[in-house]
Write a protein that holds these residues in place. Structure first.
Motif, PDB file in Angstrom:
ATOM      1  N   LYS A 107      29.017  77.275  35.182  1.00 16.47           N
ATOM      2  CA  LYS A 107      27.999  76.272  34.861  1.00 16.47           C
ATOM      3  C   LYS A 107      28.066  75.137  35.876  1.00 16.47           C
ATOM      4  N   PRO A 108      26.896  74.636  36.290  1.00 17.70           N
ATOM      5  CA  PRO A 108      26.931  73.477  37.186  1.00 17.70           C
ATOM      6  C   PRO A 108      27.388  72.243  36.412  1.00 17.70           C
ATOM      7  N   SER A 109      28.340  71.513  36.987  1.00 18.46           N
ATOM      8  CA  SER A 109      28.850  70.319  36.318  1.00 18.46           C
ATOM      9  C   SER A 109      28.333  69.069  37.016  1.00 18.46           C
ATOM     10  N   ALA A 110      28.585  67.925  36.435  1.00 17.15           N
ATOM     11  CA  ALA A 110      28.156  66.655  37.025  1.00 17.15           C
ATOM     12  C   ALA A 110      28.870  66.408  38.339  1.00 17.15           C
ATOM     13  N   ALA A 111      30.163  66.733  38.408  1.00 18.48           N
ATOM     14  CA  ALA A 111      30.932  66.530  39.629  1.00 18.48           C
ATOM     15  C   ALA A 111      30.415  67.422  40.754  1.00 18.48           C
ATOM     16  N   THR A 112      30.075  68.696  40.413  1.00 18.53           N
ATOM     17  CA  THR A 112      29.560  69.610  41.423  1.00 18.53           C
ATOM     18  C   THR A 112      28.190  69.160  41.899  1.00 18.53           C
ATOM     19  N   ALA A 113      27.354  68.688  40.983  1.00 20.50           N
ATOM     20  CA  ALA A 113      26.025  68.218  41.359  1.00 20.50           C
ATOM     21  C   ALA A 113      26.113  66.979  42.244  1.00 20.50           C
ATOM     22  N   ALA A 114      27.038  66.087  41.938  1.00 20.52           N
ATOM     23  CA  ALA A 114      27.194  64.884  42.742  1.00 20.52           C
ATOM     24  C   ALA A 114      27.702  65.222  44.139  1.00 20.52           C
ATOM     25  N   THR A 115      28.611  66.195  44.232  1.00 17.60           N
ATOM     26  CA  THR A 115      29.130  66.618  45.523  1.00 17.60           C
ATOM     27  C   THR A 115      28.030  67.267  46.353  1.00 17.60           C
ATOM     28  N   ALA A 116      27.211  68.105  45.722  1.00 19.57           N
ATOM     29  CA  ALA A 116      26.132  68.769  46.429  1.00 19.57           C
ATOM     30  C   ALA A 116      25.072  67.767  46.904  1.00 19.57           C
ATOM     31  N   ALA A 117      24.802  66.742  46.096  1.00 16.82           N
ATOM     32  CA  ALA A 117      23.824  65.731  46.474  1.00 16.82           C
ATOM     33  C   ALA A 117      24.314  64.875  47.628  1.00 16.82           C
ATOM     34  N   ALA A 118      25.632  64.667  47.708  1.00 11.88           N
ATOM     35  CA  ALA A 118      26.187  63.833  48.764  1.00 11.88           C
ATOM     36  C   ALA A 118      26.180  64.527  50.119  1.00 11.88           C
TER      37      ALA A 118
ATOM     38  N   GLN B  28      38.577  71.208  54.508  1.00 13.19           N
ATOM     39  CA  GLN B  28      37.490  71.349  53.537  1.00 13.19           C
ATOM     40  C   GLN B  28      37.879  72.316  52.423  1.00 13.19           C
ATOM     41  N   LEU B  29      38.552  73.395  52.777  1.00  9.46           N
ATOM     42  CA  LEU B  29      38.998  74.351  51.769  1.00  9.46           C
ATOM     43  C   LEU B  29      40.061  73.737  50.869  1.00  9.46           C
ATOM     44  N   GLU B  30      40.955  72.947  51.446  1.00  7.51           N
ATOM     45  CA  GLU B  30      41.976  72.258  50.647  1.00  7.51           C
ATOM     46  C   GLU B  30      41.315  71.311  49.644  1.00  7.51           C
ATOM     47  N   VAL B  31      40.299  70.594  50.085  1.00  3.73           N
ATOM     48  CA  VAL B  31      39.578  69.666  49.197  1.00  3.73           C
ATOM     49  C   VAL B  31      38.876  70.447  48.085  1.00  3.73           C
ATOM     50  N   ALA B  32      38.274  71.588  48.431  1.00  5.60           N
ATOM     51  CA  ALA B  32      37.586  72.406  47.428  1.00  5.60           C
ATOM     52  C   ALA B  32      38.560  72.950  46.389  1.00  5.60           C
ATOM     53  N   VAL B  33      39.751  73.355  46.827  1.00  3.75           N
ATOM     54  CA  VAL B  33      40.755  73.875  45.886  1.00  3.75           C
ATOM     55  C   VAL B  33      41.226  72.764  44.961  1.00  3.75           C
ATOM     56  N   ARG B  34      41.427  71.562  45.487  1.00  3.98           N
ATOM     57  CA  ARG B  34      41.823  70.430  44.638  1.00  3.98           C
ATOM     58  C   ARG B  34      40.726  70.074  43.637  1.00  3.98           C
TER      59      ARG B  34
END
Length: 192
Positions: free
Chosen positions: A180-191, A66-72
């Motif tokens: 700033k919250p981005s679209a990618a971060t919002a989509a990840t959080a929603a998933a 999970q940390l590796e995915v977050a760093v990528r």
């Protein structure tokens, strides 16, 4: 004295696996003999070896995908940031500086006027103890290095602290954009 090998930090054990039965009174294997002599020479007692092994288990963090995915994801987010024109101008004592972006207003720079054509970094690299797998718990710090593109700097920026000022502008804008919250971060959080 009964000596028991608890294994090394990587989880390997020189003792036979649990499923393998050895007859009672059988001579020790070469691996067991080397573990016993290592304990005797390096640790002076089996108790010290056991406590050292337990301490290593407590401080070495588990490898986390999970940390590796977050760093990528962080790397991708940094490289996809849009370019911007940054400027900072000192207006005198007691007056706030004139800035192009709000996140730059808290900076105190050496020069009176600094401008920077901001672009995403050339390279985003993982550095430090996490990369070398020497990070210890409880705090998992991941160090990331970014390289400012050549297009953002001039050949004479080493004079009069201009490089230091531009580096401050660059990193302040990068930090504000990542906060700033981005679209990618919002989509990840929603998933999740």
């Amino acid at each position: 004295a009964l000596l028991v090998d608890v294994g090394t930090a990587k989880g390997r054990s020189s003792m036979p696996k649990k499923g393998v039965k050895r007859p009672l009174g059988a001579p020790p294997t070469n691996e067991e003999l080397s573990a016993y002599s290592e304990t005797e020479l390096l640790y002076k007692s089996n108790l010290f070896r056991l406590s050292t092994a337990e301490l290593i288990k407590e401080v070495v963090p588990p490898q986390s995908s999970q940390l590796e995915v977050a760093v990528r994801a962080l790397r991708g987010e940094i490289l996809s940031l849009p370019p911007a024109e940054l400027s900072w101008e000192d207006r005198g004592i007691g007056k706030p500086p004139l800035v192009s972006h709000a996140e730059l207003s808290g900076l105190r720079l050496a020069n009176h006027k600094v401008s920077l054509p901001w672009a995403p970094p050339e390279h985003v690299e993982l550095i430090g103890s996490y990369l070398l797998r020497t990070v210890v718990r409880p705090s998992l710090d991941v160090d990331v290095a970014v390289r400012i593109p050549r297009a953002c700097l001039l050949s004479k920026d080493y004079l009069d602290h201009r490089y230091v000022d531009k580096r401050q502008l660059y990193l302040a804008h990068l930090g504000a954009q990542l906060a700033k919250p981005s679209a990618a971060t919002a989509a990840t959080a929603a998933a999740t």
